[in-house]
Design a protein around this motif. Structure first.
Motif, PDB file in Angstrom:
ATOM      1  N   PHE A 135       0.814  -1.226   0.000  1.00 26.84           N
ATOM      2  CA  PHE A 135       0.000   0.000   0.000  1.00 26.84           C
ATOM      3  C   PHE A 135       0.843   1.271   0.000  1.00 26.84           C
ATOM      4  O   PHE A 135       0.664   2.160  -0.850  1.00 26.84           O
ATOM      5  CB  PHE A 135      -0.928  -0.040   1.225  1.00 26.84           C
ATOM      6  N   GLU A 136       1.792   1.386   0.906  1.00 27.37           N
ATOM      7  CA  GLU A 136       2.566   2.621   1.017  1.00 27.37           C
ATOM      8  C   GLU A 136       3.463   2.826  -0.198  1.00 27.37           C
ATOM      9  O   GLU A 136       3.622   3.952  -0.682  1.00 27.37           O
ATOM     10  CB  GLU A 136       3.379   2.626   2.308  1.00 27.37           C
ATOM     11  N   GLU A 137       4.016   1.738  -0.728  1.00 29.46           N
ATOM     12  CA  GLU A 137       4.869   1.886  -1.907  1.00 29.46           C
ATOM     13  C   GLU A 137       4.049   2.260  -3.133  1.00 29.46           C
ATOM     14  O   GLU A 137       4.503   3.036  -3.981  1.00 29.46           O
ATOM     15  CB  GLU A 137       5.662   0.602  -2.156  1.00 29.46           C
ATOM     16  N   ILE A 138       2.837   1.725  -3.234  1.00 26.02           N
ATOM     17  CA  ILE A 138       1.941   2.124  -4.330  1.00 26.02           C
ATOM     18  C   ILE A 138       1.747   3.634  -4.319  1.00 26.02           C
ATOM     19  O   ILE A 138       1.843   4.305  -5.348  1.00 26.02           O
ATOM     20  CB  ILE A 138       0.583   1.405  -4.213  1.00 26.02           C
ATOM     21  N   LEU A 139       1.488   4.190  -3.124  1.00 23.18           N
ATOM     22  CA  LEU A 139       1.239   5.627  -3.010  1.00 23.18           C
ATOM     23  C   LEU A 139       2.501   6.452  -3.253  1.00 23.18           C
ATOM     24  O   LEU A 139       2.403   7.638  -3.571  1.00 23.18           O
ATOM     25  CB  LEU A 139       0.646   5.961  -1.641  1.00 23.18           C
ATOM     26  N   SER A 140       3.666   5.834  -3.109  1.00 25.50           N
ATOM     27  CA  SER A 140       4.903   6.563  -3.404  1.00 25.50           C
ATOM     28  C   SER A 140       5.199   6.591  -4.902  1.00 25.50           C
ATOM     29  O   SER A 140       5.963   7.438  -5.369  1.00 25.50           O
ATOM     30  CB  SER A 140       6.087   5.932  -2.657  1.00 25.50           C
ATOM     31  N   ILE A 141       4.591   5.655  -5.655  1.00 32.02           N
ATOM     32  CA  ILE A 141       4.851   5.541  -7.091  1.00 32.02           C
ATOM     33  C   ILE A 141       3.774   6.237  -7.914  1.00 32.02           C
ATOM     34  O   ILE A 141       4.076   6.963  -8.870  1.00 32.02           O
ATOM     35  CB  ILE A 141       4.925   4.058  -7.510  1.00 32.02           C
ATOM     36  N   ALA A 142       2.514   6.010  -7.548  1.00 30.93           N
ATOM     37  CA  ALA A 142       1.393   6.400  -8.406  1.00 30.93           C
ATOM     38  C   ALA A 142       0.540   7.495  -7.785  1.00 30.93           C
ATOM     39  O   ALA A 142       0.372   7.555  -6.559  1.00 30.93           O
ATOM     40  CB  ALA A 142       0.515   5.185  -8.703  1.00 30.93           C
ATOM     41  N   ILE A 143      -0.006   8.334  -8.647  1.00 33.58           N
ATOM     42  CA  ILE A 143      -1.149   9.159  -8.273  1.00 33.58           C
ATOM     43  C   ILE A 143      -2.366   8.246  -8.299  1.00 33.58           C
ATOM     44  O   ILE A 143      -2.547   7.474  -9.237  1.00 33.58           O
ATOM     45  CB  ILE A 143      -1.339  10.320  -9.262  1.00 33.58           C
ATOM     46  N   VAL A 144      -3.191   8.292  -7.267  1.00 37.27           N
ATOM     47  CA  VAL A 144      -4.382   7.450  -7.214  1.00 37.27           C
ATOM     48  C   VAL A 144      -5.590   8.303  -7.611  1.00 37.27           C
ATOM     49  O   VAL A 144      -5.879   9.316  -6.964  1.00 37.27           O
ATOM     50  CB  VAL A 144      -4.584   6.837  -5.816  1.00 37.27           C
ATOM     51  N   SER A 145      -6.251   7.883  -8.672  1.00 36.22           N
ATOM     52  CA  SER A 145      -7.415   8.622  -9.160  1.00 36.22           C
ATOM     53  C   SER A 145      -8.668   7.829  -8.821  1.00 36.22           C
ATOM     54  O   SER A 145      -8.857   6.705  -9.304  1.00 36.22           O
ATOM     55  CB  SER A 145      -7.302   8.843 -10.672  1.00 36.22           C
ATOM     56  N   ILE A 146      -9.508   8.411  -7.975  1.00 36.41           N
ATOM     57  CA  ILE A 146     -10.687   7.725  -7.447  1.00 36.41           C
ATOM     58  C   ILE A 146     -11.922   8.180  -8.211  1.00 36.41           C
ATOM     59  O   ILE A 146     -12.196   9.379  -8.315  1.00 36.41           O
ATOM     60  CB  ILE A 146     -10.850   7.992  -5.939  1.00 36.41           C
TER      61      ILE A 146
END
Length: 207
Positions: free
Chosen positions: A122-133
């Motif tokens: 989870f934390e690494e995903i947020l360090s790599i990608a912008i999350v568009s909801i």
């Protein structure tokens, strides 16, 4: 002036089958997020799904039919070819390795966003990608807009989120499969080419 990185949309799912709400989300992302390209990833071995999925061959073919005609969209088969469970983090890391000078934009719905802390890495995903909801427009305003700052707190430093606005669409793959099983009509729920593919290959038909 620093040039902005190319933005690559990342939209994964079982797509069992892909339906009109999936297509609407892809179209909205292309229109709203300034993407250079949108990649569609049919999932391989879904670690979070209790039921078995239809064959990768069928889901990949249906994804091609559903999304293939959209501009700047690529259906990427890497997750169904990968052995072991499918994790979004692995896909993001592969994309960054292939193209370090790009910014991944991960497309998810509010139900997925609510469960994001349970995702592998989870934390690494947020360090790599912008999350568009994807937020479904609510004309009654009865449902509060998903707020990642409060719903996912505490967030890692530097976590970035962007909304996608969608019209309400009450469509689910679960309902579509059930309709096919009982012989009900699915026109208007899936792209016509997907409906023809399901019929031709007798997908979701009673055993």
């Amino acid at each position: 002036m620093t040039q902005a990185l190319p933005r690559i949309g990342v939209f994964g799912g079982a797509f069992d089958p892909p339906h009109n709400a999936h297509v609407a989300l892809a179209q909205a992302a292309l229109a709203q997020l300034n993407l250079t390209q949108l990649r569609i990833f049919p999932t391989g071995q879904a670690w979070h799904k209790a039921r078995g999925l239809s064959s990768a061959e069928h889901r990949l073919a249906m994804a091609e039919l559903a999304f293939g005609s959209l501009p700047n969209v690529v259906v990427d088969a890497r997750e169904i070819r990968r052995s072991g469970p499918t994790y979004t983090l692995d896909t993001l890391l592969e994309l960054k390795k292939e193209c370090p000078d790009m910014q991944p934009v991960l497309l998810i719905g509010t139900d997925q966003a609510a469960a994001l802390r349970s995702w592998h890495g989870f934390e690494e995903i947020l360090s790599i990608a912008i999350v568009s909801i994807a937020h479904r427009a609510d004309p009654t305003r009865a449902t509060a807009r998903f707020d990642p700052g409060s719903s996912l707190a505490p967030l890692p430093r530097g976590a970035r989120f962007e909304p996608i606005d969608l019209a309400p669409m009450d469509i689910s793959a679960t309902d579509i499969r059930a309709r096919v099983t009982r012989g009900a009509d699915i026109s208007g729920l899936v792209p016509p080419a997907v409906a023809r593919y399901i019929d031709r290959h007798h997908l979701y038909a009673p055993a």
